[in-house]
Design an enzyme around this catalytic site. Structure first.
Site, PDB file in Angstrom:
ATOM      1  N   GLY A  86       2.129   3.507  -5.102  1.00  0.00           N
ATOM      2  CA  GLY A  86       1.867   4.332  -6.281  1.00  0.00           C
ATOM      3  C   GLY A  86       1.027   3.660  -7.345  1.00  0.00           C
TER       4      GLY A  86
ATOM      5  N   SER B 228       0.842  -1.199   0.000  1.00  0.00           N
ATOM      6  CA  SER B 228       0.000   0.000   0.000  1.00  0.00           C
ATOM      7  C   SER B 228       0.876   1.247   0.000  1.00  0.00           C
ATOM      8  CB  SER B 228      -0.910   0.013   1.226  1.00  0.00           C
ATOM      9  OG  SER B 228      -1.820  -1.073   1.174  1.00  0.00           O
ATOM     10  N   GLY B 229       0.480   2.222  -0.802  1.00  0.00           N
ATOM     11  CA  GLY B 229       1.236   3.464  -0.873  1.00  0.00           C
ATOM     12  C   GLY B 229       2.404   3.428  -1.839  1.00  0.00           C
TER      13      GLY B 229
ATOM     14  N   THR C  67      -2.393   3.136  -7.599  1.00  0.00           N
ATOM     15  CA  THR C  67      -3.578   3.908  -7.999  1.00  0.00           C
ATOM     16  C   THR C  67      -3.173   5.222  -8.670  1.00  0.00           C
ATOM     17  OG1 THR C  67      -4.841   2.924  -6.185  1.00  0.00           O
ATOM     18  CG2 THR C  67      -5.719   4.944  -7.155  1.00  0.00           C
TER      19      THR C  67
ATOM     20  N   GLU D 232      -8.433  -3.368  -7.729  1.00  0.00           N
ATOM     21  CA  GLU D 232      -8.847  -4.217  -6.615  1.00  0.00           C
ATOM     22  C   GLU D 232     -10.355  -4.435  -6.656  1.00  0.00           C
ATOM     23  OE1 GLU D 232      -7.339  -2.697  -2.965  1.00  0.00           O
ATOM     24  OE2 GLU D 232      -5.321  -2.476  -3.715  1.00  0.00           O
TER      25      GLU D 232
END
Length: 598
Positions: free
Chosen positions: A380, A377-378, A382, A505
């Site tokens: 990049g 997560s985080g 998205t 997702e």
């Protein structure tokens, strides 16, 4: 400081004039409105003159029917011209607001996503609704009547000088007094109005946010917190309202005091002039009536400048939106070709905070194949999707389709080739039919809608609903389950028939039954399309043609599932940690199958 305020006022006045001018008001209506307003003023100026003659005639005990007839005609003309003028002014005001709101709405839809990242939606709503109303108020109630007020004041003054120049000079002593009062009060009103509009926007933002997320508020029993936030906003609005009321409470009685004092002096001085024979009784009555013809327009002019100060604050805020940079809409003959690969070449990107989200990112999305993006997560993932849809432009590097940078394609043509299905699957308030057809510019037949719903495995639950495809989904689709919203989003993408598909997702929030149906629907959607997938579940990426591992905004590995599982340490950890429950489920199913066979 004073010159600064003067420059600000002049600049805002120019902006206000531009806003009104760009509304493209019908010139004939303006001419007619101004003409009728001037006719009303002229009729008003005639009334005191006829009254003078009538009083002088009455003093000699003779009543002239002609004077009464002319006086009645002047009253009637004044009333009729005033009524039509008032309607036309309202028409002009409504036209300006309608055109301005249309421009603001078009501008809102053209603003880049980055604008909405930095500004709250409620603030924008407040500007479109509340600030435009202040501009309408100036035009409808004050602007054109300002000209008639000026004519009334000039005409009355000329007639007053003709009747008795000495009394007129005495009366004019009040003018500089009024000017000295109105000017500082107007500046104060401008500042109060500007702050009041800001507070109104913030309160509107709070309302929009809390109402849209009311389930979150209630789920976390945050009503007391939001009650305090709302009451704080109401208190601020109340305080600014009182400040505005204090300025008006100071201004109006002071003006009334000056006007009343002036009236008393004129009546006293005029009585002496009548007693000495320098003035007739009729001329004194006319003088007093003309005095009211000055007092009323002057008070209207004072209200105009007060309203204008409010409109200046609104103009400043509206101009910030209208002057903001829009998304680039190039006209080009270049056609998007889904058969070509998309090349991410050394792309770096950071939001306004300055921290780099993507760093020298490079890989290729092959046409007609499935490319999966995995990473913590985080990392990049998205953000990369946002760059592909051109919600943002890379800070460095470029994204190409074949050899052509995607920024060279017409924005509308490029985005129309992308189908996007996210884990939230947002729906618009309306019916299921409207949501499946959302964004389509052509008429869509029922057969096409049903076919798309069937391929998305959405037809089975839609047909069971009492109103079928005409069922209301509620705000953001709240009346439907997560799996149902996902399938409607997939049906929408199928109907659009995009060349590229992006899945963010898309099955992460679903139970196993819903996930299976959505996966089957996605399989139908992915056939023959270039597909880019963000997923945490192993079943989503294990069959991908290529998996790209992104870590801290950089590509650290590419390959198939089995290749990365052998050689890529982070991917191994992701499989063990994030996909463990799925692997354990697969093993359990395999053991149960083996036992059944034995």
């Amino acid at each position: 400081m004073e010159s600064e305020q003067t420059q600000t006022f002049q600049m805002n006045w120019r902006k206000f004039y531009q806003l009104v001018r760009q509304a493209r008001l019908p010139k004939m209506v303006i001419v007619l409105a101004v003409g009728l307003s001037l006719l009303q003023t002229a009729a008003g100026l005639v009334v005191p003159w006829f009254t003078k003659d009538m009083v002088n005639v009455l003093s000699t005990a003779r009543l002239d029917p002609g004077i009464i007839l002319l006086l009645s005609a002047a009253f009637l003309l004044q009333a009729v011209a005033g009524g039509f003028s008032s309607y036309l002014l309202s028409y002009l005001g409504e036209t300006v607001v309608a055109n301005l709101r249309k421009r603001l709405w078009q501008k809102t839809l053209s603003l880049p996503v980055s604008y909405f990242d930095q500004n709250r939606s409620g603030d924008l709503i407040s500007r479109v609704n509340n600030d435009t109303y202040m501009i309408k108020d100036v035009i409808t109630n004050h602007l054109v009547s300002l000209f008639s007020s000026i004519v009334s004041v000039i005409g009355s003054l000329a007639l007053l000088f003709y009747l008795d120049w000495s009394m007129t000079l005495v009366m004019l002593i009040a003018v500089p007094v009024l000017f000295l009062v109105i000017r500082p009060a107007g500046r104060r009103m401008y500042q109060i109005s500007k702050n009041l509009q800001k507070e109104t926007a913030e309160f509107t933002s709070l309302l929009a946010q809390v109402i849209s997320e009311i389930r979150l508020v209630k789920a976390y029993t945050a009503e007391p917190i939001e009650r305090e936030n709302g009451e704080r906003g109401i208190r601020h609005l109340f305080q600014f309202g009182l400040k505005e009321a204090r300025v008006i409470a100071f201004l109006q009685p002071l003006m009334s005091l000056v006007m009343t004092g002036m009236l008393v002096v004129i009546i006293g001085f005029g009585g002496i002039r009548v007693a000495t024979g320098a003035l007739t009784a009729g001329e004194l009555v006319a003088f007093i009536l003309y005095l009211f013809q000055i007092i009323i327009p002057l008070s209207m002019m004072a209200r105009f400048f007060t309203s204008l100060q409010k409109a200046m604050g609104a103009t400043e805020r509206l101009s910030q939106i209208l002057e903001h940079e829009e998304e680039e809409q190039k006209e080009t003959d270049l056609a998007v070709n889904p058969a070509l690969p998309i090349i991410i070449d050394n792309v770096t990107f950071s939001y306004v905070t300055g921290e780099e989200v993507l760093r020298r990112l490079s890989f290729t999305i092959e046409p007609g194949k499935i490319t999966a993006i995995v990473g913590p997560s985080g990392s990049g993932k998205t953000t990369l999707f946002s760059l592909l849809e051109r919600f943002y432009e890379p800070t460095a590097g470029e994204i190409r389709q074949g050899e052509i940078p995607i920024r060279r394609f017409r924005l509308r043509d490029w985005r129309s080739q992308f189908g996007y299905v996210s884990q939230e699957s947002p729906l618009m308030a309306g019916t299921i039919r409207e949501n499946i057809c959302y964004g389509m510019e052509r008429d869509v037949s029922d057969e096409e809608i049903r076919k798309a719903a069937k391929l998305a495995f959405a037809d089975e639950f839609i047909d069971k609903l009492p109103n079928g495809y005409d069922t209301e989904v509620g705000e953001r689709g709240i009346k439907l389950s997560g799996g149902q919203r996902q399938r409607i989003a997939i049906a929408r993408a199928l109907l659009q028939n995009p060349g590229f598909l992006m899945l963010d997702e898309a099955t992460s929030n679903l139970d196993s039954t819903s996930e299976k149906m959505v996966q089957e629907a996605l399989s139908n959607l992915m056939k023959g399309r270039t597909t880019l997938v963000i997923a945490h579940r192993l079943s989503t990426v294990v069959d991908a043609d290529k998996i790209v591992v992104i870590e801290k905004g950089q590509v650290t590995g590419e390959g198939t599932h089995h290749e990365l599982l052998r050689h890529h340490q982070l991917y191994q950890q992701l499989v063990k940690q994030q996909f463990r429950w799925e692997l354990e489920g697969n093993v359990a199913n395999t053991d149960q199958t083996a036992k059944g066979l034995s």
